[in-house]
Design a protein around this motif. Structure first.
Motif, mmCIF file in Angstrom:
data_model
loop_
_atom_site.group_PDB
_atom_site.id
_atom_site.type_symbol
_atom_site.label_atom_id
_atom_site.label_comp_id
_atom_site.label_asym_id
_atom_site.label_seq_id
_atom_site.Cartn_x
_atom_site.Cartn_y
_atom_site.Cartn_z
ATOM 1 N N HIS A 165 44.375 22.317 14.872
ATOM 2 C CA HIS A 165 43.995 23.429 13.995
ATOM 3 C C HIS A 165 44.051 24.701 14.834
ATOM 4 C CE1 HIS A 165 42.804 20.706 10.822
ATOM 5 N NE2 HIS A 165 42.000 20.076 11.650
ATOM 6 N N PHE A 166 44.980 25.580 14.517
ATOM 7 C CA PHE A 166 45.242 26.744 15.361
ATOM 8 C C PHE A 166 44.002 27.602 15.561
ATOM 9 C CE2 PHE A 166 46.585 31.110 16.147
ATOM 10 C CZ PHE A 166 47.443 30.933 17.215
ATOM 11 N N SER A 167 43.235 27.819 14.499
ATOM 12 C CA SER A 167 42.063 28.695 14.608
ATOM 13 C C SER A 167 41.041 28.130 15.582
ATOM 14 C CB SER A 167 41.420 28.905 13.229
ATOM 15 O OG SER A 167 41.048 27.658 12.657
ATOM 16 N N SER A 168 40.882 26.803 15.608
ATOM 17 C CA SER A 168 39.929 26.187 16.534
ATOM 18 C C SER A 168 40.465 26.206 17.962
ATOM 19 C CB SER A 168 39.642 24.740 16.111
ATOM 20 O OG SER A 168 39.067 24.690 14.821
ATOM 21 N N PHE A 169 41.749 25.939 18.123
ATOM 22 C CA PHE A 169 42.352 25.930 19.450
ATOM 23 C C PHE A 169 42.290 27.304 20.094
ATOM 24 C CE2 PHE A 169 46.325 26.660 21.912
ATOM 25 C CZ PHE A 169 46.017 25.854 23.001
ATOM 26 N N LYS A 170 42.497 28.337 19.288
ATOM 27 C CA LYS A 170 42.511 29.705 19.811
ATOM 28 C C LYS A 170 41.177 30.059 20.468
ATOM 29 C CE LYS A 170 42.821 32.956 16.746
ATOM 30 N NZ LYS A 170 43.349 33.877 15.718
ATOM 31 N N LYS A 171 40.099 29.467 19.968
ATOM 32 C CA LYS A 171 38.771 29.780 20.505
ATOM 33 C C LYS A 171 38.546 29.185 21.897
ATOM 34 C CE LYS A 171 36.688 29.977 15.890
ATOM 35 N NZ LYS A 171 35.739 29.311 14.953
ATOM 36 N N ILE A 172 39.242 28.087 22.221
ATOM 37 C CA ILE A 172 38.993 27.419 23.501
ATOM 38 C C ILE A 172 40.082 27.711 24.539
ATOM 39 C CG2 ILE A 172 37.685 25.594 22.376
ATOM 40 C CD1 ILE A 172 40.931 24.526 23.795
ATOM 41 N N LEU A 173 41.154 28.377 24.126
ATOM 42 C CA LEU A 173 42.255 28.662 25.042
ATOM 43 C C LEU A 173 41.795 29.607 26.149
ATOM 44 C CD1 LEU A 173 45.314 28.219 25.550
ATOM 45 C CD2 LEU A 173 45.706 30.318 24.230
ATOM 46 N N LYS A 174 42.016 29.220 27.387
ATOM 47 C CA LYS A 174 41.549 30.009 28.524
ATOM 48 C C LYS A 174 42.604 31.020 28.980
ATOM 49 C CE LYS A 174 38.615 26.429 30.580
ATOM 50 N NZ LYS A 174 39.254 25.225 30.033
ATOM 51 N N LYS A 175 42.180 31.868 29.900
ATOM 52 C CA LYS A 175 43.084 32.822 30.527
ATOM 53 C C LYS A 175 43.662 32.208 31.803
ATOM 54 C CE LYS A 175 40.640 36.890 28.799
ATOM 55 N NZ LYS A 175 41.715 37.428 27.953
ATOM 56 N N VAL A 176 44.748 32.784 32.271
ATOM 57 C CA VAL A 176 45.385 32.343 33.508
ATOM 58 C C VAL A 176 44.738 33.078 34.681
ATOM 59 C CG1 VAL A 176 47.543 32.216 34.791
ATOM 60 C CG2 VAL A 176 47.541 31.912 32.309
ATOM 61 N N PRO A 177 44.314 32.353 35.714
ATOM 62 C CA PRO A 177 43.745 33.036 36.882
ATOM 63 C C PRO A 177 44.755 34.002 37.501
ATOM 64 C CG PRO A 177 43.358 30.659 36.992
ATOM 65 C CD PRO A 177 44.329 30.884 35.877
ATOM 66 N N LYS A 178 44.260 35.061 38.079
ATOM 67 C CA LYS A 178 45.146 36.033 38.710
ATOM 68 C C LYS A 178 45.775 35.441 39.965
ATOM 69 C CE LYS A 178 42.804 40.114 36.959
ATOM 70 N NZ LYS A 178 43.896 40.387 36.016
ATOM 71 N N THR A 179 47.012 35.833 40.216
ATOM 72 C CA THR A 179 47.710 35.376 41.412
ATOM 73 C C THR A 179 47.254 36.198 42.617
ATOM 74 O OG1 THR A 179 49.544 36.915 41.135
ATOM 75 C CG2 THR A 179 49.704 34.791 39.995
ATOM 76 N N ALA A 180 47.584 35.715 43.810
ATOM 77 C CA ALA A 180 47.245 36.437 45.034
ATOM 78 C C ALA A 180 47.886 37.820 45.039
ATOM 79 C CB ALA A 180 47.693 35.633 46.250
ATOM 80 N N GLU A 181 49.114 37.911 44.513
ATOM 81 C CA GLU A 181 49.810 39.202 44.460
ATOM 82 C C GLU A 181 49.090 40.168 43.536
ATOM 83 O OE1 GLU A 181 51.249 36.254 44.165
ATOM 84 O OE2 GLU A 181 52.263 36.224 46.114
ATOM 85 N N GLN A 182 48.592 39.665 42.402
ATOM 86 C CA GLN A 182 47.865 40.529 41.476
ATOM 87 C C GLN A 182 46.536 40.986 42.064
ATOM 88 O OE1 GLN A 182 47.818 37.705 38.244
ATOM 89 N NE2 GLN A 182 49.434 38.775 37.129
ATOM 90 N N ILE A 183 45.866 40.088 42.769
ATOM 91 C CA ILE A 183 44.570 40.429 43.367
ATOM 92 C C ILE A 183 44.731 41.536 44.401
ATOM 93 C CG2 ILE A 183 42.733 39.531 44.854
ATOM 94 C CD1 ILE A 183 43.009 36.859 43.381
ATOM 95 N N LYS A 184 45.875 41.536 45.103
ATOM 96 C CA LYS A 184 46.115 42.549 46.128
ATOM 97 C C LYS A 184 46.187 43.959 45.541
ATOM 98 C CE LYS A 184 48.620 39.589 49.392
ATOM 99 N NZ LYS A 184 49.945 39.306 50.010
#
Length: 512
Positions: A165-184
């Motif tokens: 069920h897309f609406s339920s899945f959307k609520k639990i979908l996580k974000k992608v951790p930032k890469t080392a390059e992005q953190i810099k």
């Protein structure tokens, strides 16, 4: 909605229904005995295994990852990838039907394929899961350089993603951790106590009258939104951001306003559909991982890198969630799930269930440091159980297999009646199974009533009925499932009891 058609489609539509329920036969546990109960490796035909899992895990699997044969018309050492197109479609359709039933309401399925069959499978999945539950087609950059043997070398695989069920899945979908390059890129030139930050443009496209005010910078410069834009927030919100120190006007305090985003407050970034090999690995990396585990002479043809599975499980699951792979191959999905603290079920038909999967998971338990081990700080431990497919629950004549225990049959009965999996942690010591939609269910089987006979209590009599009331009294409708009933239809109706005979009333006329 347009439907995909192929030779023998009608038979494929009925295959999942006609597959008999089988018992799972326990063979051996590995590692920690208690934790081994939570993780299953099953050797056997995955269609039969999926059907066997429904009464035990229906509606409970949070993430399904499958890497089915791509139908490239090639013959590999460990499996045949050379099916006629219609045969491949007929193979996939019933498996998708069963996989959908195993998914939790907020669960998702991720399917890797190349362009040989991906577009046909997209249409098939639109039908099985519905178009509304299509999430994305992720493009995974699987190679590091072009294939010089091809006119246009295939540099990617597709990962079709569907939700239960897309609406339920959307609520639990996580974000992608930032890469080392992005953190810099996060700096702290003004010694902000909240730590490093990046700034972003404070304008937005369009015209909103209440977001068209003049901003005066700390050194007195004045700015209005450039043509075709407005500020991102109303003036009241902007002034609060300034007061909180969350706006940046350059080192001299006179630049265009920019909003700060702090590393300490960032949960990562939203995933998108382009996954580079630098982020999630590539086929050469996967091959190296398997070679390090089994040796070059005992390698596997088409493994996936552990980093790819880590990304999928990170986005779609939490610790202790159930992950399933019904085309397990060399065991990558189970290995990654084990290291990430997920429960898992892996199904593999071939002998490499024993030659690759079990040895690989034993190494994981021992603390092997390949793949994602260092990233997730894997130190070893845990356990899993190995199963094979046992006999069908019912034979062709509708008779129960003598090996079926009360809890086995209770699981199948409960699934057939409710389409929910029975609580496997409960120890049943009486016929009461539970209540679903205001109806109480009771199963008379396998001498569950001890000396309350006839036939070990499998027959509904007045005496047995009295004991059912003692087990669990219920004012609403009751369904009693057993071998036979000695109570008249009129009395059953008066008591609001429906009797169902094993197995005919459960399956119509077939023990399937």
């Amino acid at each position: 909605m347009p439907l995909l058609d192929w030779v023998n489609r009608n038979q494929a539509e009925e295959t999942a229904t006609n597959v008999p329920y089988h018992l799972l036969k326990f063979e051996q546990s590995y590692g920690d005995k208690q934790q081994a109960k939570e993780n299953l490796i099953i050797q056997g035909d995955n269609l039969q295994a999926l059907k066997a899992l429904l009464p035990l895990y229906g509606g409970q699997v949070k993430c399904i990852f499958i890497d089915p044969p791509y139908n490239t018309q090639s013959a590999f050492e460990h499996y045949d990838d050379k099916l006629e197109h219609a045969q491949w479609l007929s193979m996939m359709y019933p498996r998708l039907q069963l996989l959908k039933e195993l998914l939790a309401d907020d669960g998702s399925i991720w399917i890797t394929l190349d362009d040989n069959e991906a577009h046909y499978l997209k249409v098939m999945c639109d039908e099985v899961f519905t178009r509304n539950n299509f999430v994305a087609n992720v493009v995974w950059q699987k190679r590091t350089s072009p294939d010089m043997r091809s006119t246009l070398g295939a540099g990617h695989d597709n990962i079709l993603v569907y939700a239960k069920h897309f609406s339920s899945f959307k609520k639990i979908l996580k974000k992608v951790p930032k890469t080392a390059e992005q953190i810099k890129t996060y700096k702290n030139p003004d010694n902000d106590p909240r730590g490093p930050w990046v700034s972003s443009d404070y304008t937005a496209q369009g015209f909103r009258p209440n977001q068209m005010y003049t901003i005066t910078t700390p050194n007195g410069n004045k700015y209005t939104p450039p043509a075709g834009t407005c500020w991102k927030n109303i003036e009241e919100v902007f002034l609060q951001l300034v007061n909180d120190g969350r706006m940046w006007f350059g080192k001299d305090g006179g630049g265009m306003p920019r909003r700060k985003t702090y590393l300490s407050e960032s949960e990562g970034q939203n995933a998108w559909t382009w996954w580079t090999n630098a982020e999630v690995g590539h086929t050469q990396e996967a091959k190296k991982e398997v070679n390090n585990l089994f040796g070059v002479e005992n390698t596997f043809d088409t493994p996936k890198p552990e980093r790819l599975l880590e990304r999928i499980l990170h986005l779609s699951t939490n610790t202790k969630d159930i992950v399933l792979d019904s085309f397990l191959g060399s065991g990558t999905t189970s290995a990654v799930a084990h290291k990430m603290g997920r429960r898992y079920i892996g199904i593999e038909m071939g002998e490499h269930a024993k030659t690759h999967v079990i040895p690989r998971l034993e190494k994981v338990i021992e603390g092997e440091q390949g793949g994602i081990s260092k990233t997730v700080n894997w130190q070893g431990g845990g356990g899993f159980s190995f199963y094979t497919l046992g006999n069908p629950v019912f034979d062709d004549n509708g008779f129960l297999n003598a090996e079926v225990k009360f809890k086995d049959l209770a699981s199948y009965v409960w699934w057939l009646e409710t389409k929910f999996a029975l609580n496997q942690t409960e120890n049943f010591d009486n016929p009461f199974l539970g209540i679903h939609e205001s109806t109480a269910y009771y199963l008379l089987y396998n001498g569950i009533l001890g000396d309350r006979r006839p036939n070990g209590g499998n027959v509904l009599t007045s005496s047995v009925l009295n004991h059912l009331n003692e087990c669990h009294a219920h004012d609403g409708k009751r369904i009693v499932i057993g071998e036979a009933s000695r109570l008249s239809p009129a009395r059953l109706e008066a008591l609001n009891i429906e009797f169902k005979q094993i197995p005919y009333s459960l399956y119509g006329n077939k023990a399937k």
